[in-house]
Scaffold this active site. Structure first.
Site, PDB file in Angstrom:
ATOM      1  N   LYS A  95       0.830  -1.206   0.000  1.00  0.00           N
ATOM      2  CA  LYS A  95       0.000   0.000   0.000  1.00  0.00           C
ATOM      3  C   LYS A  95       0.867   1.260   0.000  1.00  0.00           C
ATOM      4  O   LYS A  95       0.615   2.190  -0.767  1.00  0.00           O
ATOM      5  CB  LYS A  95      -0.925  -0.023   1.228  1.00  0.00           C
ATOM      6  CG  LYS A  95      -1.847   1.171   1.339  1.00  0.00           C
ATOM      7  CD  LYS A  95      -3.041   0.855   2.199  1.00  0.00           C
ATOM      8  CE  LYS A  95      -2.772   0.915   3.680  1.00  0.00           C
ATOM      9  NZ  LYS A  95      -2.534   2.290   4.176  1.00  0.00           N
ATOM     10  N   SER A  96       1.884   1.281   0.844  1.00  0.00           N
ATOM     11  CA  SER A  96       2.739   2.477   0.932  1.00  0.00           C
ATOM     12  C   SER A  96       3.388   2.774  -0.414  1.00  0.00           C
ATOM     13  O   SER A  96       3.451   3.929  -0.857  1.00  0.00           O
ATOM     14  CB  SER A  96       3.840   2.260   1.970  1.00  0.00           C
ATOM     15  OG  SER A  96       3.298   2.237   3.252  1.00  0.00           O
ATOM     16  N   SER A 121       8.133   9.291  11.718  1.00  0.00           N
ATOM     17  CA  SER A 121       6.975   9.160  10.841  1.00  0.00           C
ATOM     18  C   SER A 121       7.409   9.241   9.387  1.00  0.00           C
ATOM     19  O   SER A 121       7.905  10.270   8.922  1.00  0.00           O
ATOM     20  CB  SER A 121       5.961  10.266  11.135  1.00  0.00           C
ATOM     21  OG  SER A 121       5.026  10.339  10.079  1.00  0.00           O
ATOM     22  N   ASP A 177       2.613  -0.916  11.749  1.00  0.00           N
ATOM     23  CA  ASP A 177       1.292  -1.340  11.268  1.00  0.00           C
ATOM     24  C   ASP A 177       0.980  -2.790  11.613  1.00  0.00           C
ATOM     25  O   ASP A 177      -0.159  -3.236  11.454  1.00  0.00           O
ATOM     26  CB  ASP A 177       1.196  -1.143   9.750  1.00  0.00           C
ATOM     27  CG  ASP A 177       1.145   0.333   9.382  1.00  0.00           C
ATOM     28  OD1 ASP A 177       0.861   1.165  10.267  1.00  0.00           O
ATOM     29  OD2 ASP A 177       1.406   0.660   8.211  1.00  0.00           O
ATOM     30  N   LYS A 182      -3.714   6.354  14.855  1.00  0.00           N
ATOM     31  CA  LYS A 182      -3.794   5.683  13.553  1.00  0.00           C
ATOM     32  C   LYS A 182      -5.254   5.700  13.087  1.00  0.00           C
ATOM     33  O   LYS A 182      -6.045   6.516  13.533  1.00  0.00           O
ATOM     34  CB  LYS A 182      -3.233   4.259  13.660  1.00  0.00           C
ATOM     35  CG  LYS A 182      -1.734   4.232  13.923  1.00  0.00           C
ATOM     36  CD  LYS A 182      -0.971   4.769  12.736  1.00  0.00           C
ATOM     37  CE  LYS A 182       0.520   4.799  12.949  1.00  0.00           C
ATOM     38  NZ  LYS A 182       1.238   5.487  11.892  1.00  0.00           N
ATOM     39  N   ARG A 225      -5.557   2.459  18.243  1.00  0.00           N
ATOM     40  CA  ARG A 225      -5.298   1.012  18.165  1.00  0.00           C
ATOM     41  C   ARG A 225      -4.918   0.393  19.497  1.00  0.00           C
ATOM     42  O   ARG A 225      -5.134  -0.814  19.687  1.00  0.00           O
ATOM     43  CB  ARG A 225      -4.223   0.716  17.103  1.00  0.00           C
ATOM     44  CG  ARG A 225      -4.787   0.879  15.702  1.00  0.00           C
ATOM     45  CD  ARG A 225      -3.811   0.466  14.618  1.00  0.00           C
ATOM     46  NE  ARG A 225      -4.478   0.518  13.314  1.00  0.00           N
ATOM     47  CZ  ARG A 225      -3.859   0.595  12.145  1.00  0.00           C
ATOM     48  NH1 ARG A 225      -2.534   0.641  12.108  1.00  0.00           N
ATOM     49  NH2 ARG A 225      -4.546   0.614  11.022  1.00  0.00           N
TER      50      ARG A 225
HETATM   51  C1  S3P Z   1       2.969   4.916   6.199  1.00  0.00           C
HETATM   52  C2  S3P Z   1       3.673   5.244   7.321  1.00  0.00           C
HETATM   53  C3  S3P Z   1       3.228   4.880   8.666  1.00  0.00           C
HETATM   54  C4  S3P Z   1       2.182   3.794   8.650  1.00  0.00           C
HETATM   55  C5  S3P Z   1       1.133   4.050   7.619  1.00  0.00           C
HETATM   56  C6  S3P Z   1       1.738   4.118   6.243  1.00  0.00           C
HETATM   57  C7  S3P Z   1       3.478   5.375   4.897  1.00  0.00           C
HETATM   58  O1  S3P Z   1       2.684   6.029   9.288  1.00  0.00           O
HETATM   59  O2  S3P Z   1       1.593   3.644   9.913  1.00  0.00           O
HETATM   60  O3  S3P Z   1       0.157   3.011   7.626  1.00  0.00           O
HETATM   61  O4  S3P Z   1       3.043   4.859   3.851  1.00  0.00           O
HETATM   62  O5  S3P Z   1       4.356   6.242   4.901  1.00  0.00           O
HETATM   63  P1  S3P Z   1       3.654   7.059  10.088  1.00  0.00           P
HETATM   64  O6  S3P Z   1       4.791   7.259   9.220  1.00  0.00           O
HETATM   65  O7  S3P Z   1       2.872   8.302  10.301  1.00  0.00           O
HETATM   66  O8  S3P Z   1       3.970   6.357  11.357  1.00  0.00           O
END
Ligand code: S3P
Length: 450
Positions: free
Chosen positions: A35-36, A181, A335, A362, A366
């Protein structure tokens, strides 16, 4: 959370029973694309100079919101073969002001990364999302983007969405993040592409580095000083035009996690998940499970020259023992913590999680949602401000009943896996929200039940 904006549906949720697996889970499966990386492929593809072929794209509720967002900015996206997308990058100068508000639905990555692109563009955009998105903290991007020179406003003293952005000439700055983050880091690196001078982001711990990898692939100068498991400084120099040709999206480790933990917990199981991304900034769950005694085998199937490494992971039923997960490793499995907590609930002894206050902001709170879920199973759990103590109960949990996912895809899938490993089964109140990250989740589980 009563709204299932996640799946974009206004129909009332239809609960689903996940019955105990009476035999082991057996087989080989693949999981949908990461997904990312799928979000990033679309966002970077949008500003790219020319078309980008995205192979293995995840077509989920979250990433389809990103597709609609880049289309609203004037970018054409074509679905070529199944699983492939062609993003006809418009280049920075080719993007146009959207004529309506952009709705990110449930996608935190979209609402945090897109402003990094909009920050340098001389037009007006409003971003909003579902009830979960509108409750999540946005000051962490608003403040730094303003420091660089963008106009950004939001609800609740500019701490929450909707956000309104009018971009402008940006100046590179040093940003010191108080939480690790990847979303905030990525937002600022994207802004840094068009700033005057270098932009640096000091992160207190490691966070996923997909943006850095893709930017390098597209010709940007991005460096990181500091160890993988510790604080680091990421630096980017401006780049007038990004030159990506192709992005190969691996299977999502965060989706594989549900299958792997199900195999560890359901007696008589042996499951292989193929084609999974093994980026070290995403592999924390594997190390923690191995430290708990999990029978996990990881086989690399070859890192590409550039981009993301790939492999297959086999998990077999294991006797797990409790473990401590602290602040240093939390970002590497952020996650996966809901499904890790279920593994801890099936382990001998107490597991402790600390340094995980981010879980409260989140898709749902959670920490509170996991604690509620484990209580439904009859597993003793104590909630702390930044973590949990879980008193493991090996064997099939006798509790069961309805799990409330709070519209949170990862909670819904944790509830489903709990059902498989329980004595009585678990009903998930809103299983449709899994479409945010793992369309076809229930069918994948069913294919392993035979
Ligand atoms: C993500 C980063 C994470 C993760 C999120 C997806 C991303 O969040 O929890 O589901 O795609 O960069 P944070 O970077 O805010 O912790």
């Amino acid at each position: 959370m009563t709204e299932s904006g996640a799946a974009g549906s206004t129909a009332p949720p239809s609960p689903q029973l996940f019955a105990p697996a009476d035999q082991g889970l057996v087989g080989r499966v693949s999981v949908p694309g990461d997904k990312s990386i799928s979000h990033r492929a679309l966002l970077l593809g949008a500003v790219n100079e020319g078309p980008v072929l995205v192979r293995g794209f995840l077509p989920s509720a979250d990433t389809l919101a990103t597709m609609r967002a880049v289309q609203a900015l004037g970018v054409q996206v074509e679905r070529s073969q199944p699983g492939d997308l062609l993003v006809r990058g418009a280049g920075w100068e080719g993007l146009r002001e959207p004529d309506d508000v952009i709705d990110v639905a449930n996608a935190g990555t979209l609402i945090r990364l897109l402003p990094g692109i909009l920050a340098s563009l001389p037009f007006f955009t409003v971003l909003t999302g579902d009830a979960s998105i509108r409750s999540r903290p946005m000051a962490r991007i608003v403040g730094p983007l303003r420091e660089m020179g963008a106009e950004v406003l939001g609800r609740d003293a500019s701490t929450k969405a909707p956000l309104a952005i009018r971009g402008g000439g940006l100046i590179g700055k040093e940003h010191v993040l108080s939480v690790a983050s990847a979303q905030v880091k990525s937002c600022l690196l994207l802004a840094g592409l068009r700033a005057e001078g270098d932009t640096t982001v000091v992160e207190p711990g490691p966070s996923r580095d997909h943006t850095e990898r893709l930017l390098r692939q597209g010709g940007a100068a991005v460096t990181r000083d500091g160890p993988l498991a510790g604080p680091g400084t990421v630096r980017i120099s401006p780049l007038p035009s990004l030159q990506l040709d192709e992005v190969a999206v691996p299977g999502d480790m965060s989706s594989a996690a549900f299958i792997l933990v199900a195999a560890l917990l359901v007696p008589g199981s042996r499951v292989t998940v193929t084609g999974v991304g093994l980026n070290p900034t995403r592999a924390g769950l594997l190390h923690v499970l191995q430290a708990m005694g999990a029978d996990l085998t990881v086989r690399s199937t070859g890192p590409p020259e550039e981009g993301e490494s790939l492999g297959e992971i086999t998990a077999a039923t294991s006797e797990l023992h409790g473990v401590e997960v602290g602040p240093d490793s939390v970002p590497l499995l952020i996650d996966e913590l809901p499904i890790w907590a279920l593994a801890a609930a099936g382990a001998q002894g107490t597991s402790r999680l600390r340094g995980a206050a981010e879980l409260r902001v989140k898709e749902s709170d959670r920490l509170s949602a996991i604690a509620d879920l484990l209580r439904v199973l009859g597993v003793p759990v104590t909630e702390h401000a930044d973590g949990l103590d879980i008193q493991g109960m090996p064997g099939r949990w006798e509790g069961g009943g309805m799990v409330t996912s709070r519209g949170d895809h990862r909670l819904a899938m944790t509830g489903a896996v709990a059902g498989l490993a329980s004595a009585r089964g678990v009903t998930v109140d809103d299983p449709a929200c899994v479409d945010v990250s793992f369309p076809g989740f229930a069918a994948t589980i069913d294919s392993l039940r035979a």
